[in-house]
Design a protein around this motif. Structure first.
Motif, short mmCIF file in Angstrom:
data_model
loop_
_atom_site.label_atom_id
_atom_site.label_comp_id
_atom_site.label_asym_id
_atom_site.label_seq_id
_atom_site.Cartn_x
_atom_site.Cartn_y
_atom_site.Cartn_z
N LEU A 226 0.85 -1.18 0.00
CA LEU A 226 0.00 0.00 0.00
C LEU A 226 0.88 1.23 0.00
O LEU A 226 1.71 1.41 0.90
CB LEU A 226 -0.92 0.02 1.23
CG LEU A 226 -1.82 -1.20 1.44
CD1 LEU A 226 -2.69 -1.02 2.67
CD2 LEU A 226 -2.67 -1.48 0.22
N THR A 227 0.73 2.07 -1.00
CA THR A 227 1.54 3.27 -1.10
C THR A 227 0.69 4.39 -1.70
O THR A 227 -0.52 4.24 -1.88
CB THR A 227 2.79 3.02 -1.98
OG1 THR A 227 3.60 4.18 -2.00
CG2 THR A 227 2.38 2.63 -3.39
N ALA A 228 1.31 5.53 -1.98
CA ALA A 228 0.57 6.68 -2.49
C ALA A 228 1.47 7.50 -3.40
O ALA A 228 2.70 7.45 -3.30
CB ALA A 228 0.04 7.54 -1.35
N SER A 229 0.84 8.25 -4.28
CA SER A 229 1.53 9.21 -5.13
C SER A 229 0.65 10.44 -5.27
O SER A 229 -0.50 10.45 -4.83
CB SER A 229 1.85 8.61 -6.51
OG SER A 229 0.66 8.34 -7.22
N LYS A 230 1.18 11.47 -5.90
CA LYS A 230 0.45 12.74 -5.97
C LYS A 230 -0.88 12.60 -6.69
O LYS A 230 -1.87 13.24 -6.32
CB LYS A 230 1.33 13.78 -6.67
CG LYS A 230 0.74 15.18 -6.67
CD LYS A 230 1.69 16.17 -7.29
CE LYS A 230 1.09 17.58 -7.29
NZ LYS A 230 2.02 18.57 -7.90
N SER A 231 -0.93 11.78 -7.74
CA SER A 231 -2.16 11.64 -8.52
C SER A 231 -2.57 10.18 -8.67
O SER A 231 -3.25 9.82 -9.63
CB SER A 231 -1.97 12.25 -9.91
OG SER A 231 -0.87 11.63 -10.57
N HIS A 232 -2.17 9.34 -7.71
CA HIS A 232 -2.41 7.89 -7.68
C HIS A 232 -1.91 7.18 -8.93
O HIS A 232 -2.30 6.04 -9.21
CB HIS A 232 -3.90 7.57 -7.42
CG HIS A 232 -4.83 7.70 -8.61
ND1 HIS A 232 -4.90 6.75 -9.59
CD2 HIS A 232 -5.73 8.64 -8.93
CE1 HIS A 232 -5.81 7.11 -10.49
NE2 HIS A 232 -6.32 8.26 -10.10
N TRP A 233 -1.02 7.80 -9.69
CA TRP A 233 -0.41 7.15 -10.84
C TRP A 233 0.88 6.46 -10.40
O TRP A 233 1.50 6.82 -9.40
CB TRP A 233 -0.09 8.16 -11.94
CG TRP A 233 -1.31 8.73 -12.58
CD1 TRP A 233 -2.60 8.34 -12.40
CD2 TRP A 233 -1.36 9.84 -13.49
NE1 TRP A 233 -3.45 9.09 -13.13
CE2 TRP A 233 -2.73 10.04 -13.84
CE3 TRP A 233 -0.41 10.66 -14.07
CZ2 TRP A 233 -3.15 11.02 -14.71
CZ3 TRP A 233 -0.82 11.64 -14.94
CH2 TRP A 233 -2.18 11.82 -15.27
N ALA A 234 1.28 5.48 -11.18
CA ALA A 234 2.52 4.77 -10.89
C ALA A 234 3.71 5.66 -11.23
O ALA A 234 3.73 6.32 -12.28
CB ALA A 234 2.59 3.48 -11.68
N THR A 235 4.66 5.68 -10.34
CA THR A 235 5.87 6.48 -10.54
C THR A 235 7.10 5.59 -10.35
O THR A 235 6.98 4.38 -10.08
CB THR A 235 5.92 7.65 -9.54
OG1 THR A 235 5.94 7.11 -8.19
CG2 THR A 235 4.70 8.55 -9.70
#
Length: 281
Positions: A226-235
């Motif tokens: 479970l993680t997160a990014s600024k726009s829920h896109w894969a980075t």
């Protein structure tokens, strides 16, 4: 009385002696599950939901119909849950809507659907097949990973509305809030645990500017990432976590195939790639 010369004369005067069979009794058919007042309430509710843009499925109609009987003390005991014989099915809901001039429709949008490029997909599959055959790559070393959006507001593809309606409204149809799910499976059937990417930051949000960070799950699924990014896109960061937390542990446990199968260039390449990834991560 005039003499009658033939049998036809007798039939003409007195009628046929054949007795007509008795008429079949007229039956009323199965009694409707809802009375007239309950049916009216049901379709008023459907029209209200259509006006609000809320999708109405056959299962929703069944739940609402059951709620109508539950609210009536005289009709409540007829439900199966209370020892009766009345139960509502999706087939019943579809038949009732069709009888009252309603049908299932997809929401109307101003965009036209694009066709999938089946030829490009076929060429890609042929290229993968040739590469696997050329290098002798075993099924357990062939992986396929894909990402998909998991909407936070899941909507059905169809709703009940009046037959012939030109516009079908559904509230939330343009809601783009979602969580990205990353899934990976090998050609031999091995499945990695999924990775969920939320919108926000991995650390707890300190202000309202970063809503929707990774939820605080008391008992998260074992092995999931479970993680997160600024726009829920894969980075790059989410991919690095995926390799570290999911791919490398699974590939390590799959190394037992080395004793069962003779060494191959593809397996040696995998071991080299894994050791390189461990050093980079």
């Amino acid at each position: 009385m005039e003499p009658m010369s033939s049998i036809s004369d007798w039939k003409h005067r007195f009628g046929s002696s054949k007795v007509d069979p008795p008429a079949a009794p007229v039956t009323a058919g199965r009694k409707p599950l809802l009375n007239k007042e309950e049916t009216t309430k049901l379709f008023v509710w459907i029209q209200v939901q259509n006006g609000r843009g809320v999708p109405v499925a056959a299962s929703d109609i069944c739940l609402y119909a059951e709620g109508l009987l539950r609210c009536n003390p005289l009709r409540k005991e007829n439900l199966e849950a209370f020892g009766g014989t009345v139960s509502f099915s999706q087939a019943w809901a579809n038949q009732l809507c069709s009888k009252h001039g309603m049908t299932s429709r997809r929401p109307t949008t101003g965009k036209s659907s694009s066709l999938n490029d089946t030829q490009a997909a076929r060429r890609f599959a042929e290229y993968v097949g040739r590469t696997i055959k050329e290098h002798g790559i075993r099924p357990e070393l062939t992986w396929n990973m894909d990402q998909t959006a998991l909407p936070l507001l899941p909507l059905g593809k169809k709703t009940k509305t009046k037959r012939g309606s030109k516009v079908v409204k559904v509230r939330g149809l343009g809601d783009k809030r979602a969580v990205t799910g990353q899934f990976c499976v090998s050609l031999s059937g091995g499945k990695l645990h999924p990775q969920l990417i939320y919108t926000g930051r991995t650390e707890p949000a300190r202000c309202r500017k970063y809503p929707g960070s990774v939820p605080r799950v008391a008992h998260p699924p074992k092995g999931w990432s479970l993680t997160a990014s600024k726009s829920h896109w894969a980075t790059q960061e989410t991919l690095r976590l995926w390799v570290k937390d999911l791919f490398l542990p699974f590939a390590t446990t799959s190394s037992s195939h080395r004793a069962e199968h003779p060494p191959s260039p593809s397996y040696s390449s995998l071991m080299t790639t894994m050791s390189t990834l461990r050093r980079l991560l």
